[in-house]
Write a protein that holds these residues in place. Structure first.
Motif, PDB file in Angstrom:
ATOM      1  N   PRO A  46      33.230  47.925   6.347  1.00  0.00           N
ATOM      2  CA  PRO A  46      32.453  47.310   7.445  1.00  0.00           C
ATOM      3  C   PRO A  46      31.437  46.287   6.946  1.00  0.00           C
ATOM      4  O   PRO A  46      31.147  45.296   7.635  1.00  0.00           O
ATOM      5  N   TYR A  47      30.899  46.493   5.752  1.00  0.00           N
ATOM      6  CA  TYR A  47      29.889  45.585   5.210  1.00  0.00           C
ATOM      7  C   TYR A  47      30.522  44.316   4.655  1.00  0.00           C
ATOM      8  O   TYR A  47      29.920  43.244   4.703  1.00  0.00           O
ATOM      9  N   VAL A  49      33.319  43.044   6.040  1.00  0.00           N
ATOM     10  CA  VAL A  49      33.654  42.321   7.270  1.00  0.00           C
ATOM     11  C   VAL A  49      32.394  41.684   7.867  1.00  0.00           C
ATOM     12  O   VAL A  49      32.437  40.565   8.395  1.00  0.00           O
ATOM     13  N   GLY A  50      31.265  42.371   7.753  1.00  0.00           N
ATOM     14  CA  GLY A  50      29.998  41.845   8.258  1.00  0.00           C
ATOM     15  C   GLY A  50      29.329  40.842   7.342  1.00  0.00           C
ATOM     16  O   GLY A  50      28.199  40.406   7.582  1.00  0.00           O
ATOM     17  N   HIS A  52      28.128  41.067   4.258  1.00  0.00           N
ATOM     18  CA  HIS A  52      27.018  41.464   3.398  1.00  0.00           C
ATOM     19  C   HIS A  52      27.327  41.123   1.939  1.00  0.00           C
ATOM     20  O   HIS A  52      26.417  41.067   1.111  1.00  0.00           O
ATOM     21  N   ARG A 142      38.110  40.234   8.282  1.00  0.00           N
ATOM     22  CA  ARG A 142      37.116  39.175   8.054  1.00  0.00           C
ATOM     23  C   ARG A 142      37.698  37.800   8.356  1.00  0.00           C
ATOM     24  O   ARG A 142      37.023  36.939   8.932  1.00  0.00           O
ATOM     25  N   GLU A 162      29.426  51.474  12.632  1.00  0.00           N
ATOM     26  CA  GLU A 162      29.157  50.475  11.598  1.00  0.00           C
ATOM     27  C   GLU A 162      29.908  49.174  11.883  1.00  0.00           C
ATOM     28  O   GLU A 162      29.381  48.078  11.634  1.00  0.00           O
ATOM     29  N   PHE A 163      31.118  49.276  12.421  1.00  0.00           N
ATOM     30  CA  PHE A 163      31.864  48.066  12.762  1.00  0.00           C
ATOM     31  C   PHE A 163      31.236  47.316  13.935  1.00  0.00           C
ATOM     32  O   PHE A 163      31.475  46.118  14.098  1.00  0.00           O
ATOM     33  N   SER A 166      29.342  44.895  12.109  1.00  0.00           N
ATOM     34  CA  SER A 166      30.211  43.922  11.444  1.00  0.00           C
ATOM     35  C   SER A 166      30.585  42.784  12.379  1.00  0.00           C
ATOM     36  O   SER A 166      30.501  41.603  12.015  1.00  0.00           O
TER      37      SER A 166
END
Length: 447
Positions: A46-47, A49-50, A52, A142, A162-163, A166
């Motif tokens: 998730p991080y 895709v987000g 980070h 992503r 969490e998503f 994201s």
């Protein structure tokens, strides 16, 4: 001694890495991994895709080549399809060449992890439906950010939540669908869940609970709409299914290996199965809950890593045992945080405890230092035994790390009357002189 590992995930690879460091050349190790890589830290997806971080390969803790440099042979793209426990033989197929192979072992470690649960609906295999559990899926998710607008997340567990971040950071329209009464019901109680839901809704995320997906409407191999049991239809450019996982043990179903109805392998505190020289660790086994010794399915990377360390010691001839776990977990979604450990109140009651709760909201540090934020602490305790059964914290500014002070109290079953004056640290930027934890512990002690 020859050791074969089925699966290249955290628990098994931790075990054989520990074993190799101790026994060195006295052990031969071969790991068969279905994916093209071992040791993926999927919690980071998730991080990634987000955005980070930018390198997806950084989620691979150690490559097959790195393992081989340490004397551990990892055969990627190889799926074990059958095990003959009497003959100590595994049978498999190379997924790239389609060649079948056979290998034998002295000791076998089953570390096949878990697989995402499915909705079993037509259209679930459409090209824009993801579970977000592999490196390839992470990259595809992503890459899709530039072309999608409406995202539907099915499942309100910690991964689904969490998503939300994201896709939210990318400015997408997000609808989260949860079939249960509230999000993350197996992890947190409704009042704590609602604090997070309120924050997410204030950010424009639509959250629908008590909502069951009944149909995927598909056009040109893509889901265009999600249909709910209420007959409501929700537009979707991308669907992420995160409704939980189950042990990846279907290929062992017809064997003599003892498993429960869920497919989780039954092991003792040294990870021995009912079959001699066969061990199992990680997300494919049942775990003892330290609070009351009952067995639970706890799919957490932290537990898997400890499983591996203990098993590595045991196979190397050292005395060790795994005491169990209490399901500690923590998430951050945007700037909102939740930490939890032990039983929820609902779970405590179901397990036969005389469960009561105390909920206190304070601030994470003194009011005269900038950026003080509310923090809510909930403690579930047994009125008869006078011990804490579980805790949940909602807050900001990493205030939820206070959970670390409560975990040992649950782990050691410390009596409530011994902890009211717990010596917690104080400094204006970090906490108040009487911390919210002291307040909630004092409140419990009044009972």
């Amino acid at each position: 001694m020859k050791v074969i590992v089925i699966g290249g995930s955290t628990a098994g690879m931790t075990a054989v890495s520990k074993l190799k460091r101790i026994l060195k050349d006295d052990v031969e190790i071969v790991a068969y991994q279905k994916l093209k890589y071992p040791s993926l830290g999927s919690c980071g997806i998730p991080y990634y895709v987000g955005k980070h971080f930018d390198k997806p390969e950084s989620m691979i803790a150690r490559t097959a080549e790195q393992f081989q440099n340490n004397g551990i042979l990892v055969k990627t793209g190889c799926e074990i399809t059958k095990v003959d426990f009497e003959a100590k033989t595994v049978y498999g197929i190379n997924l790239e060449t389609k060649e079948e192979f056979i290998d034998t072992y002295d000791k076998l470690i089953i570390s096949v992890g878990a697989t995402p649960r499915k909705l079993n609906l037509a259209g679930e295999a459409a090209s824009n439906v993801f579970t977000g559990t592999t490196l390839e899926a992470a990259v595809a998710l992503r890459d899709s950010l530039a072309t999608i607008k409406n995202v539907v997340i099915i499942g309100g567990g910690f991964i689904g939540l969490e998503f939300c971040e994201s896709f939210g950071l990318a400015g997408k329209n997000i609808t989260l669908i949860e079939a249960d009464k509230w999000v993350s019901r197996k992890l947190i109680d409704e009042d704590i869940a609602q604090l997070l839901v309120t924050d997410l809704e204030n950010k424009g995320i639509k959250i629908k609970t008590n909502a069951k997906v009944t149909e995927f409407i598909v056009k040109n191999n893509k889901v265009t709409k999600i249909k709910l049991s209420s007959e409501e239809e929700i537009s979707a450019d991308l669907v992420l299914v995160g409704i939980g996982v189950m042990p990846n043990t279907a290929f062992l179903k017809e064997t003599t290996l003892k498993m429960n109805n869920f497919g989780a392998i039954l092991v003792n505190d040294q990870f021995e199965t009912n079959i001699k020289d066969v061990y199992a660790v990680g997300d494919c086994v049942m775990t003892k809950n330290v609070i009351d010794d009952s067995l639970h399915y706890i799919s957490l990377a932290t537990v898997a890593a400890k499983n591996g360390k203990v098993l590595g010691n045991i196979l190397a001839g050292k005395k060790d045992r795994f005491p169990g776990a209490i399901g500690t977990a923590i998430i951050q979604v945007f700037d909102s945080e939740i930490a939890r450990t032990g039983y929820t109140k609902e779970q405590a009651i179901a397990n036969g405890f005389t469960a009561k709760e105390v909920v206190i909201t304070g601030t994470d540090h003194t009011h005269y230092v900038a950026d003080a934020k509310p923090v809510t602490v909930k403690i579930i305790y047994d009125q008869k035994a006078k011990i804490i059964l579980g805790a949940q914290i909602f807050g900001y500014n990493k205030a939820t790390l206070r959970i670390n002070a409560l975990i040992p109290l649950i782990w050691t079953k410390t009596k409530i009357n011994e902890i009211e004056y717990l010596d917690l640290p104080y400094s204006p930027p970090f906490a108040k002189s009487v911390d919210v934890l002291n307040v909630v512990l004092a409140k419990i002690n009044e009972d």
